[in-house]
Design an enzyme around this catalytic site. Structure first.
Site, PDB file in Angstrom:
ATOM      1  N   TYR A  13       0.867  -1.184   0.000  1.00 23.26           N
ATOM      2  CA  TYR A  13       0.000   0.000   0.000  1.00 23.26           C
ATOM      3  C   TYR A  13       0.898   1.226   0.000  1.00 23.26           C
ATOM      4  O   TYR A  13       1.578   1.492   0.983  1.00 23.26           O
ATOM      5  CB  TYR A  13      -0.870  -0.057   1.249  1.00 23.26           C
ATOM      6  CG  TYR A  13      -1.868   1.062   1.415  1.00 23.26           C
ATOM      7  CD1 TYR A  13      -2.817   1.324   0.431  1.00 23.26           C
ATOM      8  CD2 TYR A  13      -1.893   1.830   2.576  1.00 23.26           C
ATOM      9  CE1 TYR A  13      -3.756   2.334   0.604  1.00 23.26           C
ATOM     10  CE2 TYR A  13      -2.829   2.835   2.753  1.00 23.26           C
ATOM     11  CZ  TYR A  13      -3.763   3.082   1.763  1.00 23.26           C
ATOM     12  OH  TYR A  13      -4.690   4.072   1.936  1.00 23.26           O
ATOM     13  N   TYR A 167     -11.407  -4.838   7.297  1.00 23.28           N
ATOM     14  CA  TYR A 167     -10.107  -4.389   7.818  1.00 23.28           C
ATOM     15  C   TYR A 167     -10.267  -3.278   8.844  1.00 23.28           C
ATOM     16  O   TYR A 167      -9.799  -3.356   9.970  1.00 23.28           O
ATOM     17  CB  TYR A 167      -9.209  -3.884   6.676  1.00 23.28           C
ATOM     18  CG  TYR A 167      -7.901  -3.383   7.209  1.00 23.28           C
ATOM     19  CD1 TYR A 167      -6.845  -4.258   7.414  1.00 23.28           C
ATOM     20  CD2 TYR A 167      -7.746  -2.047   7.592  1.00 23.28           C
ATOM     21  CE1 TYR A 167      -5.657  -3.813   7.973  1.00 23.28           C
ATOM     22  CE2 TYR A 167      -6.566  -1.603   8.146  1.00 23.28           C
ATOM     23  CZ  TYR A 167      -5.527  -2.491   8.339  1.00 23.28           C
ATOM     24  OH  TYR A 167      -4.370  -2.053   8.915  1.00 23.28           O
ATOM     25  N   LYS A 532     -10.969  16.714  16.087  1.00 19.11           N
ATOM     26  CA  LYS A 532     -10.263  16.113  14.958  1.00 19.11           C
ATOM     27  C   LYS A 532     -10.254  17.096  13.802  1.00 19.11           C
ATOM     28  O   LYS A 532     -11.177  17.129  12.991  1.00 19.11           O
ATOM     29  CB  LYS A 532     -10.943  14.804  14.541  1.00 19.11           C
ATOM     30  CG  LYS A 532     -10.522  13.627  15.405  1.00 19.11           C
ATOM     31  CD  LYS A 532     -10.717  12.288  14.725  1.00 19.11           C
ATOM     32  CE  LYS A 532      -9.813  12.051  13.563  1.00 19.11           C
ATOM     33  NZ  LYS A 532      -8.392  11.899  13.881  1.00 19.11           N
ATOM     34  N   ASP A 536      -8.561  13.871   8.165  1.00 18.04           N
ATOM     35  CA  ASP A 536      -8.326  12.534   8.682  1.00 18.04           C
ATOM     36  C   ASP A 536      -9.559  12.007   9.410  1.00 18.04           C
ATOM     37  O   ASP A 536     -10.084  12.645  10.302  1.00 18.04           O
ATOM     38  CB  ASP A 536      -7.119  12.603   9.639  1.00 18.04           C
ATOM     39  CG  ASP A 536      -7.016  11.385  10.527  1.00 18.04           C
ATOM     40  OD1 ASP A 536      -7.312  10.287  10.032  1.00 18.04           O
ATOM     41  OD2 ASP A 536      -6.638  11.538  11.695  1.00 18.04           O
TER      42      ASP A 536
END
Lengths: 655, 320
Positions: A13, A167, A532, A536
């Protein structure tokens, strides 16, 4: 010598800075024996902003490669024959657009779409739940997903249009059964939507056969192997029973894997190389549940961005297993084992019960909108972290066996053991974008965007209009902005308020007393804003801090992801918080923190700021010099300790 | 940190000063209380709070209150009115901590100084309004045209909100369970306006509106107060928002036109002060002052004499 099975596709990746820099990296990786590509896009590309958008500041080329238009993607694959490459793209909200660019670039290379092989991740549900790069509300997002599926089944038949990802659910705290369950629930939601669009019979079976999965594999590799066997069994059953897919081949469970990055440690980071190798076993040992494609993280990911050499080491790890060991010479090693069969059954049963629960709550989308699944994940993650804090779950080098000799790998300081990005890359990308815009025909761009908006309001498949837009040089930001106008934007539930966290251990009693004592001294409960900033969306850490701070007695304001520095400063001031905690995992911590500090100063408020993230030591020193009260990194795994420090910081500034 | 807050700057709507003023009335140290009394007195002297419309919004969790509140704020802002918001969330009974202001869904312009949003924890009592809520409303009332108090409708907060708001808006969703709960809970006498949110659910919403109207009519007949308006809204599409704003304003205008506003506010203040008294001094304190009726009468006298909330509480306080 025995006939060997062919090895899985080996990828890494990767992608960063600019399309040109990433292209050079890809060519090196292929030359070292990598057999496929896995493209990491930067956050602006993933959330549909051009490099010059205010929200993109500090994020361009940071977590991946920026792709703003056809020329960028063309440069990314320069000298790489797309007719022979197998490319996996981790792209979700803007997947239809990146597929359109890919088809258009292939066309320019003279490669017909039918010859393309690869994967678009395109799983929006887990974005709402854990990864955070969603843009549109659930209904139009699902439409884009299904449009992509229907387009590729017809025009790019070897493409995997959706790679349903458990995942990120595991990283968000899911247990193996939850991972299987929520992925299957997503698959069911997508498949039901496909059926609702009138796709039936052989065409539907073909769609079923193109769905693939992207899983996580952690250190408990025996359980992980069983998880994947259970996954395969349930998928097969789902195809046969719920959807009546007769062709056995089309019911086969196909998945790719990235082994667990969350468990990689900042302490004694060389241990991670061994972790990665062990984690790979869970997805390769059992032939009947073996991954089609594997990508391994690098040993130093908890320190920062890996260098080419670090990625090479991970690729070599795969090659050693595939080419030096005898693994690929045998049939399934686990068939007939009662231990494996029992564990597999246990996971399958628990997962199926959870699937039924989610279906009852309106399927994957309903369970996202109500916050149900998110709350379950936040609670699971809180239990995992509590187990590490208490030492019940051993993490070598972190909560046990912490004595260590000095590592020569990080002898020059951790800053020398990671890739430092060229700070000029963002500016270069922004300038290249401006040149690109100047050199195109504005009228055809406007017409293409009108056609896109019209298609979005109607029912036509959005991929062909997107390909047309890609050809006339529409940008990523323009494409997403046109669809934002039609579809609106979405903010997913944070899941924090409703999550049932585990009872805190005795370690929290002194902390609660400390908080109560602090309240007496400063007159109010200590109040923290957990923020935050930036694009992201990895909110797991922020959520856990918010939850723990509340349970320690803090008043916590948490507003979810993608909040601008200005909004954060405004909220911190209005709310009268005692401390502002920023969580930034994209690597843009220096720029974003500076912006927040400047916004606070502009409002004339002095509130101590702390920052958490994957922050190299040099940046920690820099941030502290600029006025940040404390910096926390993955090695600070004791949340109670962090909160105790916050009490000190609050007391110092409030008295 | 200095406890003195400049009332002039608060009145000038300086956001940092407004924020500090609310922190001050939340502050439970004795020296802070003295400063708070001084500030509230100064704000009260300005007379600015008299014209402010205080709107309470409550209702069960998950009915889309935050989205509706955002829509209302946008509506008021579009009409040129400034808005102060106080969002009260429950405290965790286990730790005393709280997760506040799930404002993930309230989109505000960070440069708009005419909007101010503050969240507050309810404190010790399950679901009640925060102790400092009344005083915070006093602060915001002196500064903004509209003050909106939002609570999660659980337990005591549904009834507490009446004490600090001129107009109470109840939000429910059309699922019949909600409507039934609402009727059974015996709180039909509190709201002045009811919004049946998520009206995009169609027939269910129409039925819910009808059911509520008849229940509220009975409640109004029994208590002799005006029958509340019931309106269908869809906060996500904007349907019915204008009607809700109009209904809230009509209710307030009627109270003002009838000349009852000062008396109504005094009575509400007294009721709220009585609640605070009980919270602060407990059953023993109330008994010592001759029971809850006597406490309320004493507080009413103090408030009628021009005392602020904290002053009234201090002068009626039981012997230590």
């Amino acid at each position: 010598m025995a006939v060997k099975d062919p090895p899985w596709i080996m990828r890494t990746y990767s992608g960063h800075s600019t399309p040109q820099a990433s292209n050079a990296l890809y060519r090196e990786n292929l030359a070292r024996g990598q057999t496929g590509l896995s493209v990491a896009f930067d956050l602006p590309t993933q959330t549909g902003y051009d490099a010059d958008h205010p929200l993109a500041r500090g994020e361009v080329g940071r977590t991946g490669v920026p792709v703003g238009h056809i020329a960028d993607l063309s440069a990314l694959f320069d000298g790489i024959d797309l007719g022979r490459m197998n490319t996996s793209m981790t792209i979700n909200a803007t997947a239809a657009w990146l597929l359109a660019l890919y088809v258009a670039v292939a066309e320019a290379q003279g490669v017909p779409s039918r010859a393309l092989r690869g994967t678009t991740q395109n799983d929006i549900v887990k974005e709402y739940l854990s990864r955070g790069t969603y843009v549109f509300p659930p209904a139009p997002s699902l439409r884009l997903t299904v449009d992509t599926i229907l387009f590729t089944v017809e025009h790019v038949p070897d493409w995997n249009p959706i790679n349903i990802s458990s995942y990120h659910l595991q990283e968000a705290g899911a247990t193996p059964a939850q991972e299987v369950a929520y992925s299957l629930a997503t698959a069911i939601t997508v498949l039901d939507e496909v059926r609702a669009r009138g796709v039936e019979g052989a065409a539907f079976a073909k769609v079923f056969g193109r769905l693939s999965f992207f899983v996580n594999a952690g250190m408990r590799f025996v359980e992980e192997a069983c998880k994947l066997r259970a996954f395969g069994e349930l998928w097969e059953r789902l195809g046969k029973e719920r959807y009546g897919v007769a062709d056995e081949k089309l019911r086969r469970f196909r998945y790719g894997v990235q082994v667990n990055s969350l468990g990689l440690t900042e302490a004694q980071p060389e241990n991670n190389l061994v972790r990665i190798a062990l984690e790979m076993l869970g997805v390769t040992l059992s032939k009947n549940a073996r991954a089609r494609a594997v990508q391994l993280p690098a040993w130093n990911e908890a320190l920062g961005l890996p260098r080419p050499w670090d990625q090479q080491l991970s690729l070599r790890t795969q090659q050693l297993l595939a080419y030096e060991t005898d693994l690929l010479e045998y049939g399934d090693l686990f068939d007939g084992s009662p231990v494996i069969a029992a564990k597999t059954r246990e996971i399958a049963e628990a997962a199926w019960a959870e699937v039924e629960d989610v279906i009852e709550r309106g399927g994957a989308v309903g369970a996202v909108e109500s916050g149900y699944v998110k709350e379950r994940l936040v609670a699971s993650n809180a239990r995992r972290i509590a187990a590490i804090e208490s030492g019940e779950q051993v993490v070598v080098g972190v909560n046990r066996f912490t004595e260590t000799a000095e590592s020569p790998l990080t002898a020059g300081g951790a800053a020398d053991a990671i890739l430092r990005l060229d700070p000029a890359a963002e500016r270069e990308q922004v300038e290249a974008l401006a040149r690109f815009r100047r050199a195109r025909d504005a009228d055809s761009v406007a017409r293409a965007l009108d056609a896109l908006r019209a298609a979005a309001r109607g029912r036509d498949n959005l991929v062909p209009v997107s390909i047309a837009a890609a050809r006339v040089r529409v940008t990523t930001g323009e494409w997403a902005s046109a669809l934002r106008e039609v579809f609106g934007e979405y903010r997913a539930p944070t899941g924090v308020a409703g999550a049932r966290a585990p009872e805190l251990g005795s370690g929290y009693e002194p902390l609660r007393e400390r908080v109560a004592e602090l309240e007496k001294r400063i007159g109010r409960r200590p109040k923290i804003l957990v923020g935050k900033p930036g694009l992201d969306g990895h909110s797991n850490g922020a959520e856990q801090i918010a939850l723990r701070a509340r349970d320690a007695g803090f008043e916590v304001v948490y507003e979810g992801i993608r909040v601008t520095p200005r909004e954060l400063a405004r909220a911190a001031a209005d709310e009268g918080v005692h401390v502002l905690g920023l969580s930034i995992l994209s690597g843009a911590h220096v720029e974003l923190t500076r912006d927040v500090l400047a916004e606070l100063r502009a409002r004339g408020v002095t509130i101590p700021v702390v920052v958490g993230g994957i922050i190299p030591e040099a940046d920690r020193v820099l941030l502290c010099a600029e006025g940040v009260a404390a910096v926390y990194t993955p090695k600070d795994f004791q949340i109670a300790k962090i909160l105790a420090e916050l009490c000190e910081i609050v007391e110092r500034s409030a008295t | 940190m200095s406890l003195v807050v400049d009332s002039e700057r608060v009145l000038a709507r300086d956001p940092a000063s407004v924020a500090r003023a609310i922190s001050l009335v939340e502050d439970r140290r004795p020296e802070a209380e003295a400063a708070a009394i001084e500030l509230l007195r100064a704000l009260s002297r300005s007379g600015r709070g008299a014209a402010c419309h205080r709107v309470g919004v409550t209702g069960p969790p998950g009915v889309g209150k935050s989205t509706l509140v955002s829509a209302l704020i946008r509506g008021w802002r579009a009409r040129g009115r400034s808005v102060g918001v106080l969002a009260v969330d429950p405290s965790s009974p286990r730790s005393g901590g709280a997760l506040l202001g799930d404002r993930a869904r309230i989109e505000l312009d960070p440069d708009d100084r005419e909007v101010f949003v503050r969240s507050m924890a309810s404190g010790g009592q399950l679901g009640g309004l925060a102790r400092a809520a009344g005083a915070a409303v006093e602060v915001l009332s002196a500064v903004f045209d509209v003050v909106l108090i939002e609570t999660v409708g659980v337990g005591q907060s549904e009834t507490d909100i009446e004490h600090v708001a001129d107009t109470v808006l109840f939000v429910v969703q059309p699922a019949s369970g909600d409507v039934l709960q609402f009727i059974k809970a015996g709180i039909v006498e509190i709201p002045d306006v009811v919004a049946v949110n998520k009206a995009d659910l169609g027939a269910v919403a129409v039925r819910a509106v009808a059911e509520l109207e008849s229940a509220l009519r009975l409640g109004a007949e029994a208590s002799g107060r005006a029958e509340p308006r019931v309106l269908a809204t869809s906060a996500s599409t904007g349907v019915g928002i204008g009607e809700v704003l109009a209904a809230l304003e009509a209710h307030f205008a009627a109270v003002v036109a009838g000349g009852q506003l000062p008396a109504v506010r005094r009575a509400k203040n007294a009721a709220w002060a009585t609640r605070l008294f009980a919270l602060r001094y407990g059953e023993r304190g109330v008994d010592q002052r001759g029971g809850s009726r006597a406490v309320r009468a004493a507080l009413e006298r103090e408030l009628a004499g021009g005392a602020t909330l904290f002053e009234a509480l201090a002068s009626v306080a039981p012997e230590p």
